[in-house]
Design a protein around this motif. Structure first.
Motif, PDB file in Angstrom:
ATOM      1  N   GLY A  26       0.588  -1.216  -0.152  1.00 60.16           N
ATOM      2  CA  GLY A  26       0.064   0.090   0.098  1.00 60.16           C
ATOM      3  C   GLY A  26       0.771   1.156   0.103  1.00 60.16           C
ATOM      4  O   GLY A  26       0.360   2.306  -0.021  1.00 60.16           O
ATOM      5  N   ILE A  27       2.176   1.021  -0.016  1.00 66.25           N
ATOM      6  CA  ILE A  27       3.079   2.289   0.175  1.00 66.25           C
ATOM      7  C   ILE A  27       4.135   2.441  -0.868  1.00 66.25           C
ATOM      8  O   ILE A  27       4.609   3.417  -1.215  1.00 66.25           O
TER       9      ILE A  27
ATOM     10  N   SER B 106      -6.598   4.699  -5.119  1.00 67.81           N
ATOM     11  CA  SER B 106      -6.971   3.167  -4.791  1.00 67.81           C
ATOM     12  C   SER B 106      -8.360   3.026  -5.178  1.00 67.81           C
ATOM     13  O   SER B 106      -9.251   3.743  -4.849  1.00 67.81           O
TER      14      SER B 106
ATOM     15  N   ASP C  15       0.365   7.720  -1.243  1.00 67.66           N
ATOM     16  CA  ASP C  15      -0.048   6.106  -1.475  1.00 67.66           C
ATOM     17  C   ASP C  15      -0.607   5.727  -0.259  1.00 67.66           C
ATOM     18  O   ASP C  15      -1.755   4.941  -0.295  1.00 67.66           O
ATOM     19  N   ALA C  16      -0.031   6.059   0.946  1.00 64.61           N
ATOM     20  CA  ALA C  16      -0.712   5.699   2.145  1.00 64.61           C
ATOM     21  C   ALA C  16      -2.143   6.215   2.462  1.00 64.61           C
ATOM     22  O   ALA C  16      -2.959   5.445   2.887  1.00 64.61           O
TER      23      ALA C  16
ATOM     24  N   SER D  32      -4.146   7.378  -0.019  1.00 64.81           N
ATOM     25  CA  SER D  32      -5.365   6.728  -0.730  1.00 64.81           C
ATOM     26  C   SER D  32      -5.973   5.353  -0.386  1.00 64.81           C
ATOM     27  O   SER D  32      -7.375   5.230  -0.335  1.00 64.81           O
ATOM     28  N   THR D  33      -5.160   4.598   0.206  1.00 63.64           N
ATOM     29  CA  THR D  33      -5.429   3.321   0.868  1.00 63.64           C
ATOM     30  C   THR D  33      -6.211   3.397   1.899  1.00 63.64           C
ATOM     31  O   THR D  33      -7.305   3.051   2.248  1.00 63.64           O
TER      32      THR D  33
HETATM   33 MG    MG Z   1      -1.570   2.994  -1.346  1.00 69.21          MG
END
Ligand code: MG
Ligand code: AMP
Length: 353
Positions: free
Chosen positions: A165-166, A234, A289-290, A292-293
């Motif tokens: 996820g990152i 995501s 990235d973190a 959006s998850t």
């Molecule tokens: Mg992510």
């Protein structure tokens, strides 16, 4: 059982022929981190940068993948206690911990065993028993990772980590640093759903980044016009399987152990490019990235509250299951809805109306 994996999630739209032929375009398509990637750069330094970017993504995959048995992460997961992981991995784990705490555990890299139980690591999909999930969830939580001095990391027994996820967001930060080092002023980078656009297009206009319609792989909900920015999407549509007519996707709610059912079908998080890349502080690509998850897990209400709390510098586009597209006010002038997309458009401002 059917399985689905959409590679292109949030796409940088192909530039017109005229723009592509200007300024010495250099481009590479490759497959890494379980997805398709493209790096395209223009002008002086572009050739070196594109080659180096690909090498860098490969290096990061060897370091961070948990399906490669020789990676540092696999060694940690195998239970090698008190392992020195090197400062780069230590810093990334520290960032992951920070984002886990900030999102109240919605983003949590210790979700690894649960992701495996659903079969997303091996592609042997199954719906796990609740008793199995309950057992695995006891080892989920950032409190189970111990970041010690001299880059030593210890995981509690039964805890494993998954940087899926990152890692691509971190890779986009690293690619940005390479483009900067090589003096590239115009580039677009698509690491699966992790987009980074550098400067503007060679013709001086903004890059056009499409936000995919989660219900239609050929369509876009809208287009973002961006310069110097990260945009990370995501969505449950990106990877899932179906069993007995029900769809199970790959973004797990750590509170339940089940794929998040938050009423959102996709989340795109946008933040400015990093002005100065420092290896000790993973940048905005990692953050996007973190988040959006995490925001996908949180759902509309909590995601909007989180954005409004203003703790982090980002904007977002939320797509809801009930057919709305919500755009935060910092993107209002940058987002163009696709004609006929069928979504109702709403903007979100800092204070509730
Ligand atoms: Mg992510
Ligand atoms: P992304 O596509 O960036 O949203 O990341 C999804 C991937 O991150 C999944 O395929 C898992 O490997 C992992 N993952 C799933 N759920 C979570 C979660 N709640 N927090 C952190 N990582 C997760």
């Amino acid at each position: 059982m059917r399985r689905f994996f959409a590679a292109a999630l949030c796409a940088v739209l192909a530039c017109g022929l005229a723009a592509c032929s200007q300024g010495g375009e250099q481009s590479a398509d490759f497959y890494a981190m379980d997805t398709t990637m493209n790096v395209t750069a223009y002008g002086k330094g572009a050739k070196n940068a594109v080659g180096e970017a690909q090498t860098e993504v490969d290096r990061l995959e060897s370091l961070l993948s948990r399906t490669r048995t020789d990676s540092v992460i696999s060694q940690l997961n195998a239970g090698t206690a008190n392992r020195a992981v090197g400062m780069e991995v230590w810093d990334l784990l520290s960032a992951a911990e920070k984002y886990s705490i900030a999102t109240n555990g919605a983003f949590d890299i210790t979700i690894a065993p649960v992701v495996s139980a659903w079969g997303f690591t091996t592609d042997h999909y199954q719906v796990p028993d609740q008793s199995e999930l309950d057992e695995l969830l006891a080892n989920v939580g950032s409190v189970h990772i111990h970041l010690g001095e001299e880059s030593i990391v210890t995981l509690d027994d039964g805890t494993q980590i998954d940087l899926g996820g990152i890692a691509k967001g971190y890779a986009s930060d690293c690619v940005e640093a390479i483009l900067a080092k090589d003096g590239v002023e115009s580039a677009k980078v698509a690491l699966g759903g992790n987009i980074y656009v550098r400067g503007s297009k060679p013709d001086g206009t903004a890059w056009r980044v499409g936000v995919q319609d989660p219900e239609n792989s050929d369509g876009f909900v809208g287009i973002l016009s961006l310069t110097d920015a990260f945009a990370v999407t995501s969505g449950g549509y990106q990877r899932y399987f179906e069993q007995n007519g029900k769809r199970y996707h790959h973004i797990i709610d750590p509170a339940t152990g089940y794929p998040a059912e938050s009423g959102l079908t996709s989340v795109t998080v946008v933040a400015p490019g990093n002005e100065e890349e420092t290896i000790s502080d993973p940048g905005h690509g990692t953050m996007c990235d973190a988040f959006s998850t995490a925001l996908f897990v949180m759902g509309e209400k909590k995601a909007v509250e989180f954005w409004r709390s203003g703790g982090y510098d980002f904007q977002m586009v939320l797509v809801t299951q009930d057919g709305r597209v919500l755009v935060t006010d910092g993107l209002k002038d940058k987002f163009e809805q696709e004609d006929g997309s069928g979504y109702a458009y709403e903007t979100i401002s800092r204070s509730p109306s």
